[in-house]
Motif scaffolding. Structure first.
Motif, mmCIF file in Angstrom:
data_model
loop_
_atom_site.group_PDB
_atom_site.id
_atom_site.type_symbol
_atom_site.label_atom_id
_atom_site.label_comp_id
_atom_site.label_asym_id
_atom_site.label_seq_id
_atom_site.Cartn_x
_atom_site.Cartn_y
_atom_site.Cartn_z
ATOM 1 N N ALA A 57 0.831 -1.206 0.000
ATOM 2 C CA ALA A 57 0.000 0.000 0.000
ATOM 3 C C ALA A 57 0.865 1.256 0.000
ATOM 4 O O ALA A 57 0.569 2.237 -0.702
ATOM 5 N N PHE A 58 1.933 1.252 0.790
ATOM 6 C CA PHE A 58 2.842 2.406 0.831
ATOM 7 C C PHE A 58 3.398 2.709 -0.555
ATOM 8 O O PHE A 58 3.436 3.865 -0.994
ATOM 9 N N MET A 59 3.842 1.659 -1.246
ATOM 10 C CA MET A 59 4.478 1.864 -2.556
ATOM 11 C C MET A 59 3.462 2.343 -3.590
ATOM 12 O O MET A 59 3.758 3.210 -4.421
ATOM 13 N N GLN A 60 2.269 1.768 -3.568
ATOM 14 C CA GLN A 60 1.228 2.240 -4.486
ATOM 15 C C GLN A 60 0.944 3.729 -4.244
ATOM 16 O O GLN A 60 0.804 4.507 -5.184
ATOM 17 N N GLU A 61 0.860 4.103 -2.974
ATOM 18 C CA GLU A 61 0.566 5.490 -2.623
ATOM 19 C C GLU A 61 1.692 6.420 -3.072
ATOM 20 O O GLU A 61 1.446 7.487 -3.645
ATOM 21 N N ARG A 62 2.924 6.019 -2.820
ATOM 22 C CA ARG A 62 4.057 6.878 -3.186
ATOM 23 C C ARG A 62 4.191 6.987 -4.714
ATOM 24 O O ARG A 62 4.607 8.023 -5.239
ATOM 25 N N LEU A 71 9.725 -6.195 -8.106
ATOM 26 C CA LEU A 71 10.801 -6.096 -9.098
ATOM 27 C C LEU A 71 10.498 -5.014 -10.126
ATOM 28 O O LEU A 71 11.412 -4.334 -10.610
ATOM 29 N N ALA A 72 9.221 -4.819 -10.443
ATOM 30 C CA ALA A 72 8.855 -3.736 -11.361
ATOM 31 C C ALA A 72 9.160 -2.376 -10.741
ATOM 32 O O ALA A 72 9.693 -1.473 -11.398
ATOM 33 N N TRP A 73 8.816 -2.196 -9.463
ATOM 34 C CA TRP A 73 9.137 -0.932 -8.790
ATOM 35 C C TRP A 73 10.642 -0.724 -8.703
ATOM 36 O O TRP A 73 11.126 0.401 -8.768
ATOM 37 N N ARG A 74 11.363 -1.844 -8.566
ATOM 38 C CA ARG A 74 12.841 -1.738 -8.526
ATOM 39 C C ARG A 74 13.375 -1.268 -9.862
ATOM 40 O O ARG A 74 14.246 -0.389 -9.941
ATOM 41 N N ARG A 75 12.866 -1.837 -10.948
ATOM 42 C CA ARG A 75 13.320 -1.435 -12.295
ATOM 43 C C ARG A 75 12.955 0.017 -12.590
ATOM 44 O O ARG A 75 13.726 0.739 -13.220
ATOM 45 N N GLN A 76 11.772 0.444 -12.119
ATOM 46 C CA GLN A 76 11.327 1.809 -12.372
ATOM 47 C C GLN A 76 12.099 2.842 -11.555
ATOM 48 O O GLN A 76 12.045 4.038 -11.855
ATOM 49 N N ARG A 91 16.147 0.262 -2.814
ATOM 50 C CA ARG A 91 16.912 -0.874 -2.301
ATOM 51 C C ARG A 91 15.939 -1.995 -1.960
ATOM 52 O O ARG A 91 14.836 -1.764 -1.456
ATOM 53 N N LEU A 92 16.377 -3.221 -2.208
ATOM 54 C CA LEU A 92 15.580 -4.412 -1.901
ATOM 55 C C LEU A 92 16.499 -5.465 -1.322
ATOM 56 O O LEU A 92 17.416 -5.936 -2.001
#
Length: 603
Positions: A473-478, A507-512, A517-518
C-alpha cells in the motif's frame, strides 16, 4: 475541495500546508476545528486583537471543568474510544483534551485535576509503543505525588492471553500508589469491548459531573449523531457487506505456506482508508466444528436462543455470533462451575498451567475433556463471548484501487492435541467463502502507522511474510503521489521460488527506480537459516546513514519473535555504526518513536 492560492489571501506555502493538513482530517476532526475557529474568532472580537488571553479566569467567572484523556494504542481502538469520550465530554460542558501518550509531557500530571487513561496491552503484557515513556515515568523514582488527582482507567485486552489488560492494571495501581483517587473503578475490556466501554464512559462522566457540576451527561440513548454520521455510516458496529472480487494464492507450487491475495469491493459503502490502516473482518466459524460441539452436548442445532434482542437458532449463534475458538479463562471458569470440575478448578488456581493447557485448544476440546451433566442451549450461548472481528493490514492504496480494498492473508492450519486445527477467519476467507457471499467489514484507522507527510522523506520498510501487506500500500501510494523520497524494503520468507510475495510488483518498482533498495532473506534456501534481522545487521552502516538522513522506519508482522529480533538488530546497528552505548541506542530508537519515525504494526 482544495484551496487555490491564486484566489485566496493565503501565500502559496500557507495554502499548500493547509491543503495537506485538511486532506488528513477525519469528519469528526473537521467538526472540532470548526468549533475551535469559531471560539477563537469570538475571543478576538471580544477584546483587542493584540491582547493576550488571561492565564486564569477573572474572579467570579464560571470555570469549565477540565479533563485530560490519555490514550495508549497499538491498533487504534484505544485512540478511537478516547476521541469518543473527549467529544462527549466537550459536548456537555467539560473542557476535554485528548492526547496521545507519546506526545504528553509526564511532568504535567502534577498540574492536572482529572485524568483518564485508556490503554491496550501489547505483546506479553507490555505497554503499547506510544505509552512506554509515560509508563516508565510513573513507575520511576521521579514520579510525583498525585494526591490532588482524580482519575479513571479503561483497559483493553484479550482474555485468550495470559497478561490480560496488564498495562491498564499497572497504570491503575501506580496512579493509586502515587496518591491519586479513582473517579470510577477500572474496567478491563475483552475484544468485544463496545458495551463495557460505553457503560464505563457513562459512569465516568456521571462521576465527573458530580465532582464539578458539569451539564447533563449524554447517555447511549441520547442523540450522538453528527452531520458526518448522518445517513449511511459503516463502522465496527455497522459493518459493510463487501463482495469478493478476487481470491488467489500467492505462493508457488510446492510451498509449505498458503498465502492468499483477496480483493473486496467497497462500492457504495462510502468507506475510505489510508495506507497503514487495517480492515476489520467479521468471520464465520467452521460449520464442522459447530456441528461437533452441538453433537457433543446432544443438543438440537435448531433450538431457539436469544442473542441480545434477536431470536435465532443455536447453530446460527455458534456459527456466526459466538467465539468457539480459542479458549479463554472466563469460558473455562464458567464451564468448571457448571460441572463442579475439580481438575479444571485446580488449573484455574495455576495461571501458567491454565495458559499452557488452553494453547491450541477450542470449545470442543473443553467439552470432550471435561463433560458436564447438562448444558442447555441458552447456557452455552451465554457463557461465550461475541465472535470478534479480525484485523488485517490493508495491502492497497485507495488512490490506486479506488473502491476496492486488498488483503494479504495467511491461511492458518496446524495439528494439535490429536486434531486438525484451522484459523477462524483465514480459512473462512480461503476455503468457505461462496462467490455470492459478502464479507462484513469496516475500516480500523491506524494513525500510528503512516507515511511521512513530506514525500521527499526516505522510508525503510521491514515486513517479512504477510508483514509485506501495508508496504505494498505504501508503494502504491508513493507511486501515485510521485513521491521523491527513497524507498528500501527488507522482506523475508521461506523460499525465493515459492514465497516471494508480490514478487513481480516489487521487481517492477525496482526497475522503475521507485524502490531504491531491496534486501531479501529466504530462510530455507540454505543450510543456515537467514532472517530479515540478519540482513539488517549486514547492511547496518547504510541503515544508519538513512536514519541520519531522516528516514522513517517501519516494521510490520509477527510480534512474538520477529519484532523483538528486528528491534535488537536495530540496536546493534546503531551501537556499531554510531559508537553509542546500548543505553544511548535505546534512547535513540525511543526518540524516533516520539518523532513518529519508528512505527510498528505488529500482531
Amino acid at each position: 475541495m482544495m484551496i487555490d492560492p491564486s484566489n485566496s489571501p493565503l501565500t502559496t506555502e500557507q495554502a499548500s500546508g493547509l491543503n495537506r493538513l485538511l486532506d488528513s482530517f477525519e469528519p469528526h476532526q473537521f467538526d472540532w476545528l470548526a468549533g475551535f475557529i469559531a471560539g477563537w474568532q469570538a475571543s478576538r472580537r471580544d477584546g483587542p486583537a493584540d491582547a493576550a488571553l488571561p492565564a486564569t479566569p477573572p474572579a467570579g467567572a464560571e470555570q469549565r471543568p477540565s479533563l485530560t484523556v490519555l490514550y495508549g494504542s497499538q491498533t487504534g481502538n484505544a485512540e478511537h474510544l478516547a476521541e469518543t469520550l473527549g467529544e462527549r465530554a466537550s459536548a456537555h460542558g467539560i473542557d476535554a483534551r485528548v492526547v496521545d501518550m507519546v506526545e504528553y509531557k509526564p511532568r504535567q500530571l502534577k498540574n492536572e485535576a482529572f485524568v483518564v487513561v485508556i490503554t491496550s496491552t501489547h505483546g506479553e503484557g507490555e505497554p503499547p509503543d506510544n505509552a512506554l515513556d509515560l509508563h516508565e515515568f510513573l513507575h520511576g523514582r521521579k514520579a510525583p505525588s498525585l494526591k490532588h488527582l482524580q482519575y479513571g482507567v479503561l483497559a483493553l485486552g484479550d482474555t485468550s492471553y495470559e497478561h490480560f489488560c496488564q498495562t491498564g492494571r499497572e497504570f491503575d495501581e501506580r496512579l493509586e500508589g502515587l496518591g491519586a483517587s479513582r473517579l470510577v473503578a477500572r474496567v478491563d475490556c475483552d475484544v468485544d469491548y463496545d458495551d463495557a466501554a460505553e457503560t464505563w464512559c457513562n459512569a465516568l462522566l456521571e462521576a465527573l459531573q458530580g465532582e464539578v457540576g458539569a451539564a447533563g451527561i449524554l447517555t447511549a440513548g441520547g442523540d450522538t449523531t453528527t452531520g458526518a454520521d448522518a445517513g449511511q455510516h459503516h463502522d465496527r458496529r455497522h459493518p459493510f457487506p463487501a463482495s469478493v472480487l478476487e481470491n488467489l494464492v500467492l505462493n508457488g507450487r510446492g510451498s509449505g505456506k498458503e498465502t492468499w491475495h483477496i480483493e473486496l469491493s467497497l462500492e457504495g459503502s462510502g468507506l475510505s482508508y489510508q495506507p497503514g490502516d487495517a480492515l476489520g473482518v467479521y468471520p464465520r466459524n467452521d460449520p464442522r466444528l459447530v456441528a461437533a460441539i452441538i453433537e457433543g452436548l446432544a443438543l438440537d442445532p435448531q433450538a431457539p436462543v436469544r442473542l441480545d434482542d434477536t431470536d435465532t437458532t443455536l447453530a446460527q449463534a455458534l456459527g456466526h455470533h459466538r467465539e468457539i475458538s480459542p479458549l479463554t479463562r472466563p469460558v473455562v471458569e464458567k464451564w468448571a462451575a457448571l460441572g463442579n470440575d475439580a481438575t479444571l478448578n485446580a488449573r484455574l488456581e495455576d495461571p501458567a498451567d491454565l495458559v499452557a493447557w488452553m494453547a491450541g485448544r477450542d470449545l470442543l476440546d473443553l467439552i470432550e475433556a471435561h463433560p458436564v451433566p447438562e448444558c442447555s442451549p441458552a447456557t452455552l450461548v451465554a457463557m461465550l463471548r461475541k465472535l470478534p472481528p479480525r484485523l488485517y493490514s490493508i495491502a492497497s492504496s485507495q488512490a490506486t484501487v479506488e473502491e476496492e480494498v486488498h488483503l494479504t492473508v495467511a491461511a492458518v492450519r496446524f495439528e494439535a492435541h490429536g486434531r486438525h486445527r484451522e484459523g477462524v477467519a483465514s480459512t473462512w476467507l480461503a476455503d468457505r467463502l461462496a462467490e455470492d457471499e459478502s464479507v462484513p467489514v469496516y475500516i480500523e484507522r491506524n494513525k500510528h502507522f503512516r507515511l511521512p507527510e513530506d514525500d521527499d522523506t526516505p522510508v525503510i520498510m521491514i515486513g517479512p511474510g504477510t508483514g509485506i501487506a501495508p508496504f505494498r500500500a505504501f508503494m502504491q501510494e508513493r507511486e501515485e503521489r510521485e513521491a521523491g523520497g527513497a524507498n528500501w524494503l527488507f522482506f523475508g520468507d521461506q523460499h525465493f521460488h515459492t514465497d516471494f510475495l508480490y514478487q513481480a510488483e516489487w521487481l517492477a518498482w525496482r526497475r522503475q527506480g521507485l524502490l531504491d533498495r531491496l534486501d531479501v532473506a529466504f530462510s530455507r534456501d540454505q543450510q543456515e537459516k537467514v532472517y530479515v534481522q540478519h540482513r539488517i545487521r549486514e547492511r547496518g552502516a547504510e541503515v544508519w546513514r538513512w536514519l541520519e538522513r531522516g528516514a522513517h522506519l517501519y516494521v510490520c508482522g509477527d510480534a512474538e519473535a520477529m519484532a523483538p529480533d528486528v528491534h535488537a538488530a536495530l540496536l546493534d546497528v546503531i551501537v556499531e555504526a554510531s559508537g553509542k552505548s546500548r543505553e544511548d541506542a535505546t534512547d535513540y530508537l525511543r526518540e524516533l518513536t516520539r518523532q513518529k519515525r519508528y512505527q510498528r504494526d505488529i500482531y
